[in-house]
Design a protein around this motif. Structure first.
Motif, PDB file in Angstrom:
ATOM      1  N   SER A   9      19.993 -21.072  60.870  1.00  0.00           N
ATOM      2  CA  SER A   9      19.952 -20.089  59.785  1.00  0.00           C
ATOM      3  C   SER A   9      19.399 -18.757  60.267  1.00  0.00           C
ATOM      4  O   SER A   9      20.159 -17.826  60.551  1.00  0.00           O
ATOM      5  N   MET A  20      19.748 -21.161  42.399  1.00  0.00           N
ATOM      6  CA  MET A  20      20.129 -20.865  43.793  1.00  0.00           C
ATOM      7  C   MET A  20      21.573 -21.295  44.042  1.00  0.00           C
ATOM      8  O   MET A  20      22.031 -22.297  43.503  1.00  0.00           O
ATOM      9  N   THR A  21      22.277 -20.514  44.820  1.00  0.00           N
ATOM     10  CA  THR A  21      23.653 -20.835  45.170  1.00  0.00           C
ATOM     11  C   THR A  21      23.733 -22.191  45.864  1.00  0.00           C
ATOM     12  O   THR A  21      22.880 -22.537  46.681  1.00  0.00           O
ATOM     13  N   GLU A  42      16.455 -17.935  50.075  1.00  0.00           N
ATOM     14  CA  GLU A  42      17.901 -18.145  49.988  1.00  0.00           C
ATOM     15  C   GLU A  42      18.607 -18.365  51.320  1.00  0.00           C
ATOM     16  O   GLU A  42      19.713 -18.912  51.338  1.00  0.00           O
ATOM     17  N   VAL A  43      18.009 -17.946  52.409  1.00  0.00           N
ATOM     18  CA  VAL A  43      18.727 -17.962  53.683  1.00  0.00           C
ATOM     19  C   VAL A  43      18.191 -19.003  54.669  1.00  0.00           C
ATOM     20  O   VAL A  43      18.966 -19.647  55.384  1.00  0.00           O
ATOM     21  N   SER A  84      26.303 -17.625  52.075  1.00  0.00           N
ATOM     22  CA  SER A  84      26.350 -16.172  52.289  1.00  0.00           C
ATOM     23  C   SER A  84      26.291 -15.814  53.766  1.00  0.00           C
ATOM     24  O   SER A  84      26.698 -14.713  54.161  1.00  0.00           O
ATOM     25  N   THR A  85      25.785 -16.721  54.599  1.00  0.00           N
ATOM     26  CA  THR A  85      25.724 -16.442  56.031  1.00  0.00           C
ATOM     27  C   THR A  85      27.083 -16.590  56.707  1.00  0.00           C
ATOM     28  O   THR A  85      27.250 -16.206  57.862  1.00  0.00           O
ATOM     29  N   ARG A 106      24.529 -24.942  48.427  1.00  0.00           N
ATOM     30  CA  ARG A 106      24.503 -24.787  49.879  1.00  0.00           C
ATOM     31  C   ARG A 106      25.590 -25.592  50.586  1.00  0.00           C
ATOM     32  O   ARG A 106      26.135 -26.550  50.039  1.00  0.00           O
ATOM     33  N   ALA A 112      22.941 -21.549  53.768  1.00  0.00           N
ATOM     34  CA  ALA A 112      23.414 -20.588  52.769  1.00  0.00           C
ATOM     35  C   ALA A 112      24.860 -20.183  53.039  1.00  0.00           C
ATOM     36  O   ALA A 112      25.170 -19.693  54.136  1.00  0.00           O
TER      37      ALA A 112
END
Length: 377
Positions: free
Chosen positions: A30, A1-2, A46-47, A71-72, A4, A69
């Motif tokens: 989130s 997982m990426t 992931e989110v 990515s958000t 955080r 995350a």
């Protein structure tokens, strides 16, 4: 997982409620919806925010760490602030204290383009604390402000900035004021041989901010001051990206209106966004920061941080000449000492008092004072 973003909050809650409250923050920051309603496993994995740690600090007060995350955020300044505090800022029980950012966030924002090394290079000073003052009050004419700038520069200041109250008022509109002050500082530089820099204050919407940068550049300037909490993080981010030749000073106005810990806001977040120098209210002045808060803020601004340049701490807010030894003892040489009204009180002796201030800073920093220029009064 990426990896955080790990955000730290201080939360006021009863012991039996803190676990539920922490989970609520993780969801609010989130996906902001009931978890059972989420149908896609990737979002769940992931989110959705993760509660990483809950630590009791004192009865009824807890430190809560939430993983979010990256990515958000997607590299956008306003969205970063939205994700790390956003809706939770509306809740009166929560203070944003800190955040740890993964490499992709640091790379996306980049931090200061110039930082302490660039600010020192601009004025050719590497062995002492830097000096600064402010042009004020608002309401003074363009000619009056230019005269103050000329005399400050004759006194040998490294940097001279607009007061944050100077905007586009009829008494000294930006398009008239900045060329006049820039010319006054250039004249003083020719007389003294010292490379004093002028920092105009930027105000208005993004189109106006861009126009102000263009005018400042046309006048040979390479520094500007912005008020991030008023101009907005996205506008600040845009200017830093579009004007990489400029060093940006951040002003603290409106920073006390949010429940965000001052060392994180000034020393970490403003630095991450591209603040080369962070102005803040020093302890012992007319504001309420403690010495501990100010020292921590300065350390945050200058600490090694995965290759990001250090930002220059600029303690200000009612500082006087007698505070200079204490401030240098507190912050060391990597600091810019900003004394405004304390110098302006000198009135007709402004040049002499400014020179004394600069010499005092040099002596306390262990540096050799600059030669006193032979300037015609």
């Amino acid at each position: 997982m990426t990896q955080r973003i790990v955000v730290t909050y201080h939360v006021t809650a009863e012991a039996e409620a803190i676990e539920s409250r922490a989970k609520g923050i993780a969801v609010e920051q989130s996906v902001e919806m009931p978890i059972p309603a989420i149908t896609e496993q990737r979002v769940l994995d992931e989110v959705v925010g993760e509660v990483q740690d809950i630590t009791a600090l004192s009865p009824g007060l807890y430190q809560v760490r939430i993983g979010l995350a990256p990515s958000t955020v997607d590299g956008e300044a306003g969205q970063l602030l939205n994700m790390i505090y956003g809706n939770t800022s509306i809740q009166p029980d929560t203070v944003l204290v800190d955040a740890e950012f993964p490499p992709e966030i640091l790379e996306a924002f980049g931090g200061p383009r110039h930082g302490i090394p660039g600010l020192r290079d601009r004025v050719g000073v590497h062995d002492r604390a830097l000096t600064c003052s402010a042009l004020k009050p608002q309401g003074l004419s363009t000619a009056g402000l230019a005269d103050l700038a000329h005399r400050f520069a004759l006194g040998g200041l490294d940097y001279i900035k607009d007061d944050h109250g100077l905007a586009d008022q009829a008494s000294a509109p930006y398009d008239e004021r900045v060329p006049a002050i820039a010319a006054a500082v250039r004249k003083a530089r020719e007389e003294t041989g010292l490379p004093t820099r002028y920092i105009p204050s930027l105000t208005g919407d993004l189109d106006r901010l861009r126009a102000m940068i263009r005018l400042a550049r046309d006048e040979g300037l390479d520094c500007a001051m912005i008020q991030p909490m008023i101009a907005g993080f996205p506008a600040f981010q845009a200017l830093v990206r579009e004007a990489p030749d400029f060093a940006f000073f951040t002003h603290p106005t409106m920073t006390g209106a949010q429940r965000i810990d001052a060392p994180f806001l000034h020393g970490t977040l403003f630095r991450l966004m591209g603040g080369d120098a962070v102005i803040y209210t020093n302890h012992g002045g007319r504001f309420s920061f403690t010495r501990e808060v100010c020292v921590t803020l300065g350390q945050r601004a200058t600490r090694p941080w995965d290759g990001l340049k250090p930002a220059m701490p600029v303690p200000a807010g009612g500082m006087t000449l007698d505070r200079v030894p204490e401030m240098i003892e507190c912050y060391g040489k990597d600091v810019m000492l900003l004394i405004g009204g304390g110098l302006l009180l000198a009135r007709d002796r402004l040049v002499e008092e400014t020179r004394a201030f600069c010499d005092h800073v040099a002596a306390l920093s262990g540096a050799t004072p600059a030669p006193t220029p032979a300037v015609a009064e």
